[in-house]
Write an enzyme that holds these catalytic residues in place. Structure first.
Site, PDB file in Angstrom:
ATOM      1  N   TRP A  68       0.832  -1.100   0.058  1.00 36.95           N
ATOM      2  CA  TRP A  68       0.232  -0.031  -0.085  1.00 36.95           C
ATOM      3  C   TRP A  68       0.944   1.052  -0.069  1.00 36.95           C
ATOM      4  O   TRP A  68       1.803   1.447   0.854  1.00 36.95           O
ATOM      5  CB  TRP A  68      -0.838  -0.080   1.339  1.00 36.95           C
ATOM      6  CG  TRP A  68      -1.741   1.043   1.504  1.00 36.95           C
ATOM      7  CD1 TRP A  68      -2.457   1.636   0.538  1.00 36.95           C
ATOM      8  CD2 TRP A  68      -2.282   1.890   2.808  1.00 36.95           C
ATOM      9  NE1 TRP A  68      -3.387   2.719   1.221  1.00 36.95           N
ATOM     10  CE2 TRP A  68      -2.941   2.829   2.395  1.00 36.95           C
ATOM     11  CE3 TRP A  68      -1.553   1.791   3.807  1.00 36.95           C
ATOM     12  CZ2 TRP A  68      -3.493   3.564   3.405  1.00 36.95           C
ATOM     13  CZ3 TRP A  68      -2.055   2.558   4.935  1.00 36.95           C
ATOM     14  CH2 TRP A  68      -2.972   3.547   4.637  1.00 36.95           C
TER      15      TRP A  68
ATOM     16  N   LYS B  71     -13.247  -0.713   5.635  1.00 38.57           N
ATOM     17  CA  LYS B  71     -14.068  -1.386   4.699  1.00 38.57           C
ATOM     18  C   LYS B  71     -14.853  -2.446   5.237  1.00 38.57           C
ATOM     19  O   LYS B  71     -15.813  -2.608   4.630  1.00 38.57           O
ATOM     20  CB  LYS B  71     -12.788  -2.297   3.870  1.00 38.57           C
ATOM     21  CG  LYS B  71     -11.384  -1.377   3.886  1.00 38.57           C
ATOM     22  CD  LYS B  71     -11.233  -0.613   2.559  1.00 38.57           C
ATOM     23  CE  LYS B  71     -10.132   0.228   2.625  1.00 38.57           C
ATOM     24  NZ  LYS B  71      -9.623   0.936   1.447  1.00 38.57           N
TER      25      LYS B  71
ATOM     26  N   ASP C 289      -0.872  -5.362   9.495  1.00 37.36           N
ATOM     27  CA  ASP C 289      -1.681  -4.325   9.033  1.00 37.36           C
ATOM     28  C   ASP C 289      -3.031  -4.857   8.650  1.00 37.36           C
ATOM     29  O   ASP C 289      -3.037  -5.784   7.767  1.00 37.36           O
ATOM     30  CB  ASP C 289      -1.321  -3.386   7.725  1.00 37.36           C
ATOM     31  CG  ASP C 289      -2.066  -2.423   7.600  1.00 37.36           C
ATOM     32  OD1 ASP C 289      -3.146  -2.201   8.139  1.00 37.36           O
ATOM     33  OD2 ASP C 289      -1.929  -1.623   6.575  1.00 37.36           O
TER      34      ASP C 289
END
Ligand SMILES: Cc1ncc(COP(=O)(O)O)c(C=O)c1O
Length: 415
Positions: free
Chosen positions: A139, A259, A223
Site C-alpha cells: 500500500w 472497509k 496491518d
C-alpha cells in the site's frame, strides 16, 4: 534600522508535493464527462449501481445511536471508547481472548492509517528498531507513513510479487528475510487481502513466515484493513495474526473498520500490542496513552459507537455478517465475470490470477502504458501499477471493461 528584509513568503521554497495517486485518479475520474467512464482506482466498495453502500447493519445501528437519549458528546478516555476496545480486540483475536486478554494493550486510533502511524511512532521509539521490512509492492501510504512517523527507521523491501507469473514470490520473500533481516527489525505483514496485489500466503506459507520471524527475531506488525471483507469469514481473515499470537510472539496489529463496516469517513481504528507478560501491559498502555495525549487527546466516538452497537447486539451482528457476505461475494462474482469475459474474447495472456487473488484489488498485470491507454482511449481508470479496484466493476460495465482490456492488449501485440 538593521531590520531584516521581509521575505515575500516563508513558504516560497516549498515544491509542489505530488498528489497521492489514488486521490489523483478520483479527481481525474470526476472531471471526465464521458458517460461510459469506469473507476477502478479508489479502494472503496461500490454496489452493483456503482454507488457507495451504507451497510444495512450500519444504517440500523446509527439510528439506534442517534436516538439513544443517554448519548452525550463528552470526551472519551485516551485509550478509546470503553465498550469499543474489548470488542475490537475480540474481533481480531477471537478465541485467543481467553488466554490473551490481560496481555493485549489497545488504543483507539484515527482509523487504520492512524493505527499504522501510531505503530510506526511507538514501535520505533520503544523497540529502538533500526529497520522495517515492507513488502514490495505495498500500500503506497506505508512508505510515506514510515517516512513521516519514523524517519530514523530504514525501510527495507522484501520480495513479494513475481511479475512473470502474477503470483507470490514466496521463495524470494523468505530468502531476503533469511539472508538480510537482522534481530530486532520490524516486519510489516498484511493480515489478509494484500494491497495492492490481492495475493496472500497460504496457511502453510504463513507458518514458514512465522518460522523465519522466530529464527531471525523479527517483530511482526500486522496491518489488518480487510478482515471479513476479504473472504467474508472473520476467522479466516484473521488466521495469520492468530497463528503468530498463538505461537507466543509479541506483536502489533493496526486494525481498520473502514472497509468491513463501510465506515470510511468515520475514521474508526485500533492499535493492539500483544505483550508476552501481563505485568508489562500496564506500562505499555501508559506509553501508548501518552502518545495519544500528545497527538489527538481522544479519538472520535461516533463511528466507534456504531461498531459497538453492531458487535454487542446479536441480531445486528448477524446482519453485519450477512453484509460482509454481500460485499465479499459481489467482489468474487466480479472477478469471475471479468475473467470469463476475457476468456470468451480470447484476450492474449493468462488471466487466472484475477480469480485467484482476493479482496478489493487485482494486480491485473497490465503495464503503465496499457493503463494510460485504458484511461485516455477507454475512460477506464486504475493505478499505473495495473492495480484495479474490483469494487468498481458491476454487471453493467464488466463486459465493456473486458472488451477495453482486450482491445488494448491486442493493439500492443500488433504494434
Ligand atoms: C493495507 C491498508 N492499510 C491501511 C489502510 C487504512 O485505511 P483507513 O485509514 O481508511 O482505515 C488501507 C486503506 O486503503 C489499506 O489498504
Amino acid at each position: 534600522m538593521g531590520s531584516l528584509p521581509i521575505p515575500d513568503s516563508q513558504f516560497a521554497h516549498l515544491d509542489q508535493f505530488p498528489m497521492d495517486e489514488a486521490f489523483m485518479i478520483m479527481r481525474d475520474f470526476a472531471l471526465d464527462t464521458h458517460p461510459g467512464k469506469v473507476s477502478l482506482g479508489a479502494g472503496v466498495y461500490r454496489d452493483n449501481d456503482a454507488k457507495p453502500w451504507v451497510l444495512p447493519s450500519v444504517r440500523k445501528a446509527e439510528q439506534l445511536v442517534v436516538q439513544d437519549p443517554n448519548i452525550d458528546h463528552e470526551y472519551q478516555p485516551m485509550s478509546g471508547h470503553p465498550p469499543f476496545v474489548p470488542l475490537a480486540q475480540e474481533l481480531t483475536f477471537g478465541p485467543l481472548m481467553a488466554s490473551l486478554s490481560n496481555r493485549i494493550v489497545t488504543c483507539q486510533t484515527i482509523s487504520g492509517t492512524g493505527a499504522n502511524h501510531f505503530a510506526a511512532v511507538f514501535l520505533s521509539q520503544v523497540l529502538s528498531a533500526k529497520r522495517v521490512w515492507i513488502s514490495n509492492p505495498t500500500w503506497g501510504n506505508h512508505h510515506l507513513l514510515w517516512d513521516i512517523s519514523a524517519p530514523q527507521v530504514k525501510q527495507q523491501l522484501y520480495s513479494y510479487y513475481n511479475a512473470k507469473t502474477c503470483s507470490l514470490d514466496f521463495d524470494g520473500m523468505i530468502q531476503t528475510l533469511d539472508t538480510e533481516a537482522q534481530p530486532g527489525d520490524i516486519i510489516l505483514l498484511h493480515a489478509c487481502a494484500h494491497n495492492p496485489t490481492g495475493i496472500d500466503p497460504t496457511p502453510e506459507q504463513w507458518k514458514i513466515i512465522a518460522d523465519v520471524c522466530e529464527r531471525k527475531r523479527l517483530f511482526p506488525f500486522f496491518d489488518s484493513a480487510y478482515q471479513g471483507f476479504a473472504s467474508g469469514d472473520l476467522d479466516q481473515d484473521a488466521y495469520a495474526i492468530r497463528l503468530f499470537a498463538e505461537r507466543g510472539f509479541e506483536l502489533a496489529v493496526a486494525q481498520s473498520f473502514s472497509k468491513n463496516f463501510g465506515l470510511y469517513g468515520q475514521r474508526v481504528g485500533a492499535l493492539h500490542i500483544v505483550v508476552s507478560r501481563s505485568e508489562v501491559a500496564a506500562p505499555t498502555q501508559s506509553h501508548l496513552t501518552k502518545l495519544v495525549r500528545g497527538e489527538f487527546s481522544t479519538a472520535p466516538v461516533h463511528g466507534a459507537r456504531i461498531v459497538t452497537q453492531i458487535l454487542s447486539d446479536s441480531s445486528l451482528r448477524k446482519q453485519w455478517y450477512a453484509d460482509l457476505q454481500v460485499m465479499s461475494s459481489r467482489l468474487k462474482d466480479m472477478r469471475r465475470a471479468l475473467y470469463d469475459e476475457l476468456r470468451r474474447l480470447g484476450t492474449p495472456g493468462s488471466w487466472e490470477h484475477i480469480v485467484d487473488q482476493i479482496g478489493m484489488f487485482s494486480y491485473t498485470g497490465l503495464n503503465a502504458k496499457q493503463v494510460a491507454r485504458l484511461r485516455d482511449e477507454q475512460h477506464i481508470y486504475m493505478m499505473a501499477s495495473g492495480r484495479a479496484s474490483i469494487a468498481g466493476l458491476n454487471t453493467s460495465n464488466v463486459a465493456a471493461v473486458a472488451a477495453a482490456i482486450d482491445a488494448i492488449v491486442r493493439a500492443e501485440q500488433q504494434a
